[in-house]
Design a protein around this motif. Structure first.
Motif, PDB file in Angstrom:
ATOM      1  N   ALA A  19      -7.145 -33.556 -18.218  1.00 38.99           N
ATOM      2  CA  ALA A  19      -6.832 -34.986 -18.353  1.00 38.99           C
ATOM      3  C   ALA A  19      -7.035 -35.449 -19.795  1.00 38.99           C
ATOM      4  O   ALA A  19      -6.210 -36.171 -20.360  1.00 38.99           O
ATOM      5  CB  ALA A  19      -7.706 -35.805 -17.403  1.00 38.99           C
ATOM      6  N   MET A  20      -8.144 -35.017 -20.404  1.00 43.27           N
ATOM      7  CA  MET A  20      -8.437 -35.452 -21.777  1.00 43.27           C
ATOM      8  C   MET A  20      -7.413 -34.848 -22.740  1.00 43.27           C
ATOM      9  O   MET A  20      -6.969 -35.503 -23.680  1.00 43.27           O
ATOM     10  CB  MET A  20      -9.860 -35.004 -22.145  1.00 43.27           C
TER      11      MET A  20
ATOM     12  N   GLN B 243      -4.357 -34.099 -21.989  1.00 38.91           N
ATOM     13  CA  GLN B 243      -3.092 -34.818 -21.800  1.00 38.91           C
ATOM     14  C   GLN B 243      -3.122 -36.160 -22.544  1.00 38.91           C
ATOM     15  O   GLN B 243      -2.176 -36.544 -23.216  1.00 38.91           O
ATOM     16  CB  GLN B 243      -2.865 -35.052 -20.312  1.00 38.91           C
ATOM     17  N   LYS B 244      -4.273 -36.839 -22.442  1.00 39.51           N
ATOM     18  CA  LYS B 244      -4.423 -38.119 -23.129  1.00 39.51           C
ATOM     19  C   LYS B 244      -4.239 -37.927 -24.635  1.00 39.51           C
ATOM     20  O   LYS B 244      -3.572 -38.724 -25.299  1.00 39.51           O
ATOM     21  CB  LYS B 244      -5.835 -38.656 -22.829  1.00 39.51           C
ATOM     22  N   SER B 245      -4.842 -36.880 -25.142  1.00 37.51           N
ATOM     23  CA  SER B 245      -4.755 -36.622 -26.569  1.00 37.51           C
ATOM     24  C   SER B 245      -3.307 -36.287 -26.972  1.00 37.51           C
ATOM     25  O   SER B 245      -2.817 -36.753 -28.012  1.00 37.51           O
ATOM     26  CB  SER B 245      -5.744 -35.503 -26.909  1.00 37.51           C
TER      27      SER B 245
ATOM     28  N   GLU C  15      -0.636 -37.396 -25.452  1.00 36.38           N
ATOM     29  CA  GLU C  15       0.134 -38.649 -25.379  1.00 36.38           C
ATOM     30  C   GLU C  15      -0.046 -39.458 -26.657  1.00 36.38           C
ATOM     31  O   GLU C  15       0.910 -39.987 -27.229  1.00 36.38           O
ATOM     32  CB  GLU C  15      -0.311 -39.472 -24.163  1.00 36.38           C
ATOM     33  N   LEU C  16      -1.304 -39.525 -27.124  1.00 39.92           N
ATOM     34  CA  LEU C  16      -1.564 -40.264 -28.367  1.00 39.92           C
ATOM     35  C   LEU C  16      -0.836 -39.611 -29.540  1.00 39.92           C
ATOM     36  O   LEU C  16      -0.261 -40.294 -30.387  1.00 39.92           O
ATOM     37  CB  LEU C  16      -3.066 -40.307 -28.659  1.00 39.92           C
TER      38      LEU C  16
ATOM     39  N   ASN D 267      -7.461 -32.406 -31.327  1.00 37.30           N
ATOM     40  CA  ASN D 267      -7.787 -32.147 -29.922  1.00 37.30           C
ATOM     41  C   ASN D 267      -8.848 -31.054 -29.798  1.00 37.30           C
ATOM     42  O   ASN D 267      -8.560 -29.874 -29.934  1.00 37.30           O
ATOM     43  CB  ASN D 267      -6.504 -31.735 -29.177  1.00 37.30           C
TER      44      ASN D 267
ATOM     45  N   LEU E  64     -14.862 -41.515 -25.218  1.00 31.19           N
ATOM     46  CA  LEU E  64     -13.735 -42.441 -25.414  1.00 31.19           C
ATOM     47  C   LEU E  64     -13.796 -43.103 -26.779  1.00 31.19           C
ATOM     48  O   LEU E  64     -12.772 -43.305 -27.450  1.00 31.19           O
ATOM     49  CB  LEU E  64     -13.729 -43.513 -24.320  1.00 31.19           C
TER      50      LEU E  64
ATOM     51  N   ASP F 161     -10.915 -43.087 -29.507  1.00 26.85           N
ATOM     52  CA  ASP F 161     -10.317 -44.329 -30.018  1.00 26.85           C
ATOM     53  C   ASP F 161     -10.556 -44.522 -31.515  1.00 26.85           C
ATOM     54  O   ASP F 161      -9.660 -44.922 -32.250  1.00 26.85           O
ATOM     55  CB  ASP F 161     -10.902 -45.543 -29.278  1.00 26.85           C
TER      56      ASP F 161
ATOM     57  N   ALA G 274     -10.526 -35.783 -29.757  1.00 22.57           N
ATOM     58  CA  ALA G 274     -10.638 -35.668 -28.298  1.00 22.57           C
ATOM     59  C   ALA G 274     -11.701 -34.638 -27.933  1.00 22.57           C
ATOM     60  O   ALA G 274     -11.665 -33.496 -28.393  1.00 22.57           O
ATOM     61  CB  ALA G 274      -9.298 -35.265 -27.696  1.00 22.57           C
TER      62      ALA G 274
END
Ligand code: PMP
Ligand code: GLU
Length: 397
Positions: free
Chosen positions: A18-19, A21-23, A25-26, A35, A349, A353, A358
């Protein structure tokens, strides 16, 4: 109409994936993210292995593969277990699967009944608990602190065993801590288990070759428990082949047969092309493994030295895998720019941010108060990430 089973509702998603994927996406939005979340080698699969896969396509390895894997691959795995680990396994005891992840899950589903207890030393890799839950087993978590270098003691193990204990799950070198059990430490655990003939050991050895101690030890080496140890390993980490999805279980025959039955109904044999590539990984030249190991060791030294300079991060002595697992409780209760850090998850997080780095919350590994950083990335990325982390952590008041 939505009707999701209780089984899946109760499951947590993989925090590592999940992390990552988030990275990603960013990154796709143009943010310069480093990452350090997902753990996978950043090297390309060695050329001789890629060539074997190309040959397999040309040679029409396009039909269903045997459920437990091609005999030639299983023989190559037996030879590897003999050569590198001094262990005798027959090809019938090897089940090749879709990554070590499926091998682990097969073994747990095949051996654990509802209510059976599975001892998991923590911090532990994200998927163990969810796999045991899927089998309706009960996880018995045994915490190992930073002070004990995240390794459980024989006394802790003995105290966790009950008449319902069915399995002990060990991971060495460890994800997420990088700890490596020595021969003596494993022997002491084996001696405890030897007194309980109904307990099976599931040894996750996927990081076998990413080891900086100079010596890898399998708990299967001890005579007194040998016939009750199931080993999981695979090509993902040692040969930089995460996407090929080949892992294996080497187990007592009864268990291998049960996994074969499960896999026959569930997924069939693993990808034919990837199996031929994995076979080449095991029988071909091995220098690539050592070259990558050396690169990881250099990066380990680099990241540990850089993170040790950051006040507030407490770091152990990672001797294997490609993770550092600093304790971050010094930052709990602090805040900056709209971020208040009440958990290690908040800190992960905040780092994403504010520093665009990540990482993964330790809570995902049953160890809140820590974060995991993967250093399977370039030296430049490691240096830049450490600089950014130091800078945003310094802002927390
Ligand atoms: N065990 C551990 C401890 C891991 O870190 C991983 C990495 N995903 C796996 C098993 C699964 O490996 P694979 O990618 O071969 O499924
Ligand atoms: N083992 C890796 C990790 O822990 C890959 C991701 C996963 O399969 O969970 O990051």
């Amino acid at each position: 109409m939505e009707h999701i089973s209780e089984r899946i509702k109760a499951m947590s998603p993989s925090a590592t994936l999940a992390m990552s994927q988030k990275s990603n996406e960013l990154k796709a939005q143009g943010v310069d993210v480093i990452n350090l979340s997902v753990g996978e080698p950043d090297f390309f699969t060695p050329d001789h292995i890629k060539e074997a896969a190309k040959r397999a396509i040309d040679d029409n390895f396009s039909f269903y593969s045997p459920v437990p894997g091609y005999l030639s691959l299983r023989k190559a795995i037996c030879a590897k277990l003999k050569r590198e680990n001094g262990l005798d396994f027959a090809p019938e005891q090897i089940i090749v699967s879709n990554g070590a992840k499926q091998s682990l899950c097969n073994c747990i589903l095949a051996a654990v009944n509802p209510g059976d207890e599975v001892i998991i030393p923590t911090p532990a890799w994200v998927s163990y608990v969810e796999m045991v839950k899927l089998a309706e087993g009960k996880c018995v978590l045994v915490p190992a602190s930073l002070e004990q270098n995240f390794k459980i003691t024989p006394e802790q193990l003995a105290a966790a065993i009950t008449p319902r204990t069915r399995m002990v799950l060990l991971c060495s070198p460890s994800n997420p801590t990088g700890s490596v059990y020595s021969r003596e430490e494993l022997k002491a655990l084996a001696d405890v288990i030897a007194a309980h003939p109904d307990i099976l050991v599931l040894a996750d050895e996927i990081y076998e070759h990413i080891n900086y101690t100079g010596e890898f030890n399998s708990i299967a080496q001890f005579e007194n428990i040998r016939d009750r140890v199931a080993i999981v390993n695979g090509v993902s980490k040692a040969y930089a082949m995460t996407g090929w999805r080949i892992g294996f279980l080497a187990a007592p025959l009864w268990l291998a047969k049960a996994c074969n039955k499960l896999q026959g109904q569930y997924t069939s044999g693993a990808s034919s092309i990837a199996q031929k590539a994995a076979e080449e990984a095991y029988v071909g030249p091995q220098d690539c493994v050592e070259e990558m190991r050396r690169a990881f060791e250099r990066r380990r030294d680099l990241i540990v030295s850089l993170l040790k300079e950051i006040p507030g991060l407490k770091i152990g002595n990672p001797e294997g895998a490609f993770y550092v697992f600093p304790e971050v409780s010094a930052y709990i209760g602090k805040s900056h720019g709209g971020h208040t850090i009440t958990t290690s998850g908040d800190l992960a997080l905040y780092l994403l941010d504010e520093a665009h780095v990540a990482t993964v919350d330790g809570a995902a590994f049953c160890a809140p108060g820590y974060i995991r950083l993967s250093y399977a990335t370039s030296d430049d990325n490691i240096r830049e990430a450490a600089k950014r982390i130091a800078s945003v952590l310094a802002k927390l008041q």
